[in-house]
Motif scaffolding. Structure first.
Motif, PDB file in Angstrom:
ATOM      1  N   ALA A 141       0.829  -1.201  -0.097  1.00 30.68           N
ATOM      2  CA  ALA A 141      -0.042  -0.156  -0.016  1.00 30.68           C
ATOM      3  C   ALA A 141       0.863   1.202  -0.029  1.00 30.68           C
ATOM      4  O   ALA A 141       1.927   1.310   0.642  1.00 30.68           O
ATOM      5  N   PRO A 142       0.576   2.223  -0.626  1.00 30.38           N
ATOM      6  CA  PRO A 142       1.288   3.600  -0.928  1.00 30.38           C
ATOM      7  C   PRO A 142       1.511   3.994   0.745  1.00 30.38           C
ATOM      8  O   PRO A 142       0.591   4.146   1.467  1.00 30.38           O
ATOM      9  N   VAL A 143       2.757   4.655   1.003  1.00 31.57           N
ATOM     10  CA  VAL A 143       3.015   5.164   2.150  1.00 31.57           C
ATOM     11  C   VAL A 143       2.424   6.908   2.240  1.00 31.57           C
ATOM     12  O   VAL A 143       2.516   7.610   1.160  1.00 31.57           O
ATOM     13  N   LYS A 144       1.907   7.052   3.620  1.00 34.01           N
ATOM     14  CA  LYS A 144       1.429   8.516   3.533  1.00 34.01           C
ATOM     15  C   LYS A 144       2.327   9.647   3.586  1.00 34.01           C
ATOM     16  O   LYS A 144       3.466   9.333   3.949  1.00 34.01           O
ATOM     17  N   MET A 145       1.973  10.569   3.101  1.00 33.27           N
ATOM     18  CA  MET A 145       2.899  11.812   3.193  1.00 33.27           C
ATOM     19  C   MET A 145       3.494  12.097   4.656  1.00 33.27           C
ATOM     20  O   MET A 145       2.743  11.656   5.580  1.00 33.27           O
ATOM     21  N   SER A 146       4.654  12.781   4.836  1.00 31.53           N
ATOM     22  CA  SER A 146       5.101  13.170   6.129  1.00 31.53           C
ATOM     23  C   SER A 146       4.608  14.497   6.581  1.00 31.53           C
ATOM     24  O   SER A 146       4.501  15.113   6.002  1.00 31.53           O
ATOM     25  N   LYS A 147       4.345  14.533   7.930  1.00 30.08           N
ATOM     26  CA  LYS A 147       3.879  15.784   8.530  1.00 30.08           C
ATOM     27  C   LYS A 147       5.057  16.623   8.447  1.00 30.08           C
ATOM     28  O   LYS A 147       4.908  17.982   8.314  1.00 30.08           O
ATOM     29  N   ARG A 148       5.987  16.127   8.627  1.00 31.73           N
ATOM     30  CA  ARG A 148       7.259  17.119   8.865  1.00 31.73           C
ATOM     31  C   ARG A 148       7.682  17.825   7.548  1.00 31.73           C
ATOM     32  O   ARG A 148       8.001  18.984   7.487  1.00 31.73           O
ATOM     33  N   ALA A 149       7.588  16.922   6.515  1.00 31.64           N
ATOM     34  CA  ALA A 149       7.820  17.731   5.168  1.00 31.64           C
ATOM     35  C   ALA A 149       6.704  18.124   4.454  1.00 31.64           C
ATOM     36  O   ALA A 149       6.908  19.243   3.491  1.00 31.64           O
ATOM     37  N   GLY A 150       5.446  17.850   4.853  1.00 29.56           N
ATOM     38  CA  GLY A 150       4.283  18.382   4.119  1.00 29.56           C
ATOM     39  C   GLY A 150       3.740  17.945   2.941  1.00 29.56           C
ATOM     40  O   GLY A 150       2.704  17.884   3.034  1.00 29.56           O
ATOM     41  N   GLU A 151       4.805  17.432   2.054  1.00 28.67           N
ATOM     42  CA  GLU A 151       4.517  16.914   0.791  1.00 28.67           C
ATOM     43  C   GLU A 151       4.931  15.585   0.664  1.00 28.67           C
ATOM     44  O   GLU A 151       4.466  14.965  -0.603  1.00 28.67           O
ATOM     45  N   PHE A 152       5.846  14.919   1.100  1.00 29.53           N
ATOM     46  CA  PHE A 152       6.303  13.692   0.892  1.00 29.53           C
ATOM     47  C   PHE A 152       6.917  13.174   2.303  1.00 29.53           C
ATOM     48  O   PHE A 152       7.130  13.827   3.132  1.00 29.53           O
ATOM     49  N   VAL A 153       7.387  11.818   2.201  1.00 31.81           N
ATOM     50  CA  VAL A 153       8.080  11.156   3.090  1.00 31.81           C
ATOM     51  C   VAL A 153       9.505  11.320   2.831  1.00 31.81           C
ATOM     52  O   VAL A 153      10.102  11.421   1.944  1.00 31.81           O
TER      53      VAL A 153
END
Length: 595
Positions: A404-416
């Motif tokens: 399953a696709p990994v959700k975005m990172s809160k720290r980066a805002g737009e990506f892991v």
């Protein structure tokens, strides 16, 4: 022909030299004409292993110039090669290919050399200390690195290691894109975090700015250093201050992210320095090209097919890139005056050439494919055709967890972020898996799969091969306490002729292949070949281990047969030597135990 032999421990180069010696004999006896071109002769593994150990095209490529039929010439070579002390069988196939099957002694010699040379096995002087510039990562300093950057970083670093191992003088370089609109957007984003650090409620980050939380530390540092002072200045005064601080802190973050992957660069080259130092090097480069007729003022014709992003219907300063293989001449200045990105890139590559590099390797993201022709044209113009630019495109990484696709990172805002991935699965898993697929193919990186302890996880399977070999040594010392501390010395005393089982010979053949794989991977600038090879070597080793479970006479340690055990310890030593060497080139650890 023997000048081709860069490394005596490359059995393919050795057989190439022996085919060359036969060529010399045939020239001396008049079978071949003096001065015949031998440059197209090869000695390679056959496509089908059933055809033997090696195949040479010598009769095919020399037939026309020698005035003989390929089969007739192949017969002449075959007669000589059958007398070679390493050749067991010679067969002529098809119109004139020569297939060679080598004696076991050839593979035993290769094993012996692998163990004796240890970490030097496979090293060559093919590069003859020629300087090579490898520029990789070069991510915009606008935030933390993502996994796509990580793939380019690992690829470039492994390639640099490989070139260094084959005798090139390598410079690892990072081009810092610290000029242009994106760093001004960074500064405005950091300025909002600065106001936030002063206690102001700035609300949601406006559209077009960088929303990640990673800029909060920048805002805090600015608040500590300047207090509220910057809020009293107009943008044209605070922006360069905030921009410089933000870039410095973002590059510190990038260096830390790279360090987590054990990646360092010798050179960090500032794009901004090209125009903001004492000399405008973009302008001087353009004038240098203009003096040689490569830059002119003119109009571009409207595009016939797909639109060209930098086409404008006006007279402008153009680089004559069509003279060097490009599809259209390229603008060097925008309509509002500033240089195009291409102009800055030309100046940057001119600087590389000025530093003495004639071989340039750039590692780019896949979205830059349309930029390759113009940059190759620029390097050709800048170097008077003496320089070579090889652009390696690195495709996207699809980050998954159990499919399953990994959700975005809160720290980066737009990506892991890359660092999040390294922290979760470890440096070795990231580095190996980034290289276990060709760079121009999309990579599915599954966070769950890369920590599995199974054959389906290539990094585990290869590292397990090294650890399993070390366990053989530990168990052998328990069975035979008087074994020497350095098992390398067994090469001199063990009876390696006892290694005669087909599975043992197959493993020795795989070990012998390593120098050729290194040479080919270096020449093609393709480090993934090393990862593929290591998986194959580990597979052969694990297969022999499994055979020993069913057939006790094939086990590595035979308590009532010391001599057989010693010979097999040398074989295992060859395996772990090559696994450790190849993993080191990829920047991956070779563990003695798996936990």
């Amino acid at each position: 022909m023997t000048d081709f032999l860069m490394v005596a421990h490359n059995i393919f180069a050795e057989m190439f030299a022996r085919v060359g010696a036969v060529s010399d004999e045939l020239i001396a006896t008049g079978v071949l004409p003096a001065g015949i071109d031998l440059s197209r002769v090869t000695v390679e593994p056959p496509r089908d292993q059933a055809h033997g150990d090696m195949a040479t095209n010598v009769a095919m490529v020399l037939a026309k110039d020698s005035g003989k039929k390929p089969r007739e010439l192949a017969d002449a070579y075959a007669t000589k090669l059958r007398a070679d002390d390493l050749v067991d069988k010679v067969e002529i196939a098809g119109p004139g290919f020569i297939n060679l099957t080598l004696k076991p002694a050839a593979w035993i010699n290769a094993l012996r050399q692998a163990v004796q040379l240890d970490s030097e096995f496979g090293r060559s002087d093919a590069g003859r200390d020629a300087p090579v510039n490898v520029e990789y990562v070069s991510a915009n300093p606008t935030g933390p690195m993502h996994v796509g950057h990580g793939r380019g970083a690992v690829f470039g670093d492994a390639l640099a290691n490989l070139l260094d191992f084959t005798g090139f003088k390598v410079t690892r370089e990072y081009y810092v894109n610290d000029a242009g609109a994106q760093v001004d957007v960074l500064a405005r984003s950091a300025y909002l975090r600065y106001r936030e650090a002063l206690g102001e409620d700035v609300g949601a980050m406006p559209e077009g700015l960088y929303p990640g939380e990673y800029l909060k530390p920048v805002g805090a540092v600015l608040a500590a250093e300047f207090g509220a002072g910057l809020t009293k200045q107009p943008e044209n005064e605070w922006l360069p201050i905030v921009r410089a601080k933000a870039i410095d802190m973002m590059m510190a973050m990038v260096r830390a992210d790279l360090a987590a992957l054990n990646i360092t660069h010798e050179v960090f080259y500032s794009e901004r320095s090209l125009v903001h130092d004492k000399v405008d090097r973009v302008a001087t480069t353009i004038e240098w090209l203009r003096e040689r007729g490569h830059v002119y003022e003119g109009r571009l014709p409207p595009p016939k097919g797909a639109p060209i992003e930098d086409w404008e219907d006006r007279e402008q300063t153009l680089f004559r890139s069509t003279a060097f293989g490009d599809d259209v001449d390229r603008p060097l200045k925008k309509s509002d005056g500033p240089y195009t990105y291409f102009a800055s890139d030309i100046a940057y590559h001119a600087d590389k050439i000025g530093r003495g590099f004639r071989t340039l390797i750039d590692v780019w993201g896949a979205d830059h494919g349309g930029y390759i022709k113009r940059m190759k044209a620029a390097v050709a113009a800048l170097s008077d055709g003496k320089g070579e630019l090889d652009v390696k495109l690195v495709q996207l990484v699809k980050l998954l967890r159990a499919g399953a696709p990994v959700k975005m990172s809160k720290r980066a805002g737009e990506f892991v972020t890359l660092r999040e991935v390294v922290d979760e699965v470890g440096r070795d898993a990231v580095r190996f898996m980034m290289l276990f697929r060709k760079n121009d193919a999309v990579l599915d990186f599954d966070l769950a799969k890369v920590i599995e302890q199974s054959r389906d996880n290539p990094v585990f399977y290869v590292q397990y091969g090294h650890a399993r070999g070390q366990s053989v040594f530990r168990n052998a010392r328990e069975a035979f306490p008087d074994l020497p501390a350095d098992l390398t010395n067994l090469v001199e005393t063990a009876n390696l002729d006892r290694l005669s089982d087909p599975a043992e010979l197959a493993l020795m053949r795989q070990i012998a292949l390593y120098p050729r794989v290194i040479e080919a991977a270096s020449a093609a600038h393709e480090p993934h070949r090393i990862a593929f090879y290591l998986f194959d070597l580990a597979s052969e080793f694990h297969a022999l281990w499994t055979l020993g479970n069913a057939s006790p006479h094939l086990r590595f340690i035979i308590h009532n047969d010391r001599q057989m055990t010693l010979a097999r310890l040398v074989l295992v030593k060859g395996v772990v030597t090559v696994l450790a060497s190849g993993l080191a080139l990829l920047g991956v650890g070779a563990p003695n135990e798996m936990r």
